[in-house]
Design a protein around this motif. Structure first.
Motif, PDB file in Angstrom:
ATOM      1  N   LYS A  38     -15.845 -27.774  46.057  1.00 21.90           N
ATOM      2  CA  LYS A  38     -16.865 -28.646  45.487  1.00 21.90           C
ATOM      3  C   LYS A  38     -16.191 -29.736  44.661  1.00 21.90           C
ATOM      4  O   LYS A  38     -15.288 -29.460  43.885  1.00 21.90           O
ATOM      5  N   VAL A  39     -16.635 -30.949  44.853  1.00 17.02           N
ATOM      6  CA  VAL A  39     -16.161 -32.073  44.061  1.00 17.02           C
ATOM      7  C   VAL A  39     -17.269 -32.422  43.080  1.00 17.02           C
ATOM      8  O   VAL A  39     -18.385 -32.748  43.485  1.00 17.02           O
ATOM      9  N   ASN A  40     -16.970 -32.315  41.805  1.00 15.99           N
ATOM     10  CA  ASN A  40     -17.961 -32.666  40.785  1.00 15.99           C
ATOM     11  C   ASN A  40     -18.135 -34.175  40.738  1.00 15.99           C
ATOM     12  O   ASN A  40     -17.154 -34.921  40.745  1.00 15.99           O
ATOM     13  N   VAL A  41     -19.386 -34.609  40.682  1.00 18.32           N
ATOM     14  CA  VAL A  41     -19.703 -36.029  40.571  1.00 18.32           C
ATOM     15  C   VAL A  41     -20.501 -36.211  39.293  1.00 18.32           C
ATOM     16  O   VAL A  41     -21.530 -35.561  39.099  1.00 18.32           O
ATOM     17  N   PHE A  42     -19.999 -37.079  38.426  1.00 21.39           N
ATOM     18  CA  PHE A  42     -20.597 -37.299  37.114  1.00 21.39           C
ATOM     19  C   PHE A  42     -21.156 -38.721  37.021  1.00 21.39           C
ATOM     20  O   PHE A  42     -20.606 -39.641  37.609  1.00 21.39           O
ATOM     21  N   SER A  43     -22.204 -38.893  36.234  1.00 21.02           N
ATOM     22  CA  SER A  43     -22.790 -40.221  36.036  1.00 21.02           C
ATOM     23  C   SER A  43     -22.515 -40.773  34.645  1.00 21.02           C
ATOM     24  O   SER A  43     -22.912 -41.897  34.337  1.00 21.02           O
ATOM     25  N   SER A  44     -21.826 -40.005  33.820  1.00 18.84           N
ATOM     26  CA  SER A  44     -21.484 -40.482  32.471  1.00 18.84           C
ATOM     27  C   SER A  44     -20.343 -39.631  31.926  1.00 18.84           C
ATOM     28  O   SER A  44     -20.020 -38.580  32.467  1.00 18.84           O
ATOM     29  N   VAL A  45     -19.766 -40.113  30.855  1.00 24.17           N
ATOM     30  CA  VAL A  45     -18.759 -39.356  30.113  1.00 24.17           C
ATOM     31  C   VAL A  45     -19.081 -39.561  28.636  1.00 24.17           C
ATOM     32  O   VAL A  45     -19.343 -40.684  28.196  1.00 24.17           O
ATOM     33  N   ALA A  46     -19.105 -38.477  27.896  1.00 24.10           N
ATOM     34  CA  ALA A  46     -19.521 -38.532  26.500  1.00 24.10           C
ATOM     35  C   ALA A  46     -18.541 -39.340  25.643  1.00 24.10           C
ATOM     36  O   ALA A  46     -17.329 -39.240  25.805  1.00 24.10           O
TER      37      ALA A  46
END
Length: 170
Positions: A38-46
């Motif tokens: 699984k490749v994690n896909v993120f829409s933001s970074v804190a």
């Protein structure tokens, strides 16, 4: 014909060639086993939005699709995320493994943000790139221009696939 589109299509097809299409002459074969990679896909970074934040940004392994420019919309970001997810869904396990073990940023912004006089968004992107070059924070960054120099929106094209292929070997 547009040679750029043909080249992009060939590159995408080559990357995805191990997907295993149907073979009508041999219906006894078992379907391909779903991948466990699984490749994690993120829409933001804190806490990571401006140039001074970059040295302290914490990126997990995976692909970040970030609205870097102030004019990038959630619709454009969703289009790019859909392309990322599509490529990761159909890519070979070796390709997914490569992306799953890296910290990649696909930044959405206007081309003018990184021109001769970069905006704060452009400075942020350049600082992320500096960190990449030093081997810190991220492993790769590519930009998808929501307003290119010719006025086009790259989020409506196959540009995301091309950008992912460019960062594959980072």
């Amino acid at each position: 014909m547009n040679l750029g589109r043909i080249t992009t299509a060939v590159l995408i097809a080559s990357t995805l060639s191990a997907c295993g299409g149907s073979n009508d002459s041999n219906n006894n074969s078992t379907p391909a086993k779903p991948s466990s990679i699984k490749v994690n896909v993120f829409s933001s970074v804190a806490n990571c939005a401006v140039k001074v934040d970059v040295p302290n940004c914490h990126f997990e392994n995976g692909i970040y699709v970030l609205n870097i420019g102030k004019n990038a919309t959630s619709v454009q970001q969703k289009r790019v995320i859909a392309q990322v997810n599509n490529m990761m869904k159909w890519a070979h396990d070796d390709v997914r493994k490569q992306f799953a073990n890296k910290r990649i940023v696909i930044g959405l912004m206007e081309a003018s943000d990184v021109g001769e006089r970069p905006t704060p968004a452009g400075e942020f992107a350049m600082k992320l790139n500096e960190q990449k070059q030093k081997g810190l924070t991220i492993d790769g960054i590519e930009l998808v221009y929501i307003k290119n120099e010719d006025g086009t929106d790259e989020s409506t094209r196959l540009t995301t696939y091309q950008k992912l292929l460019q960062v594959y070997d980072y």
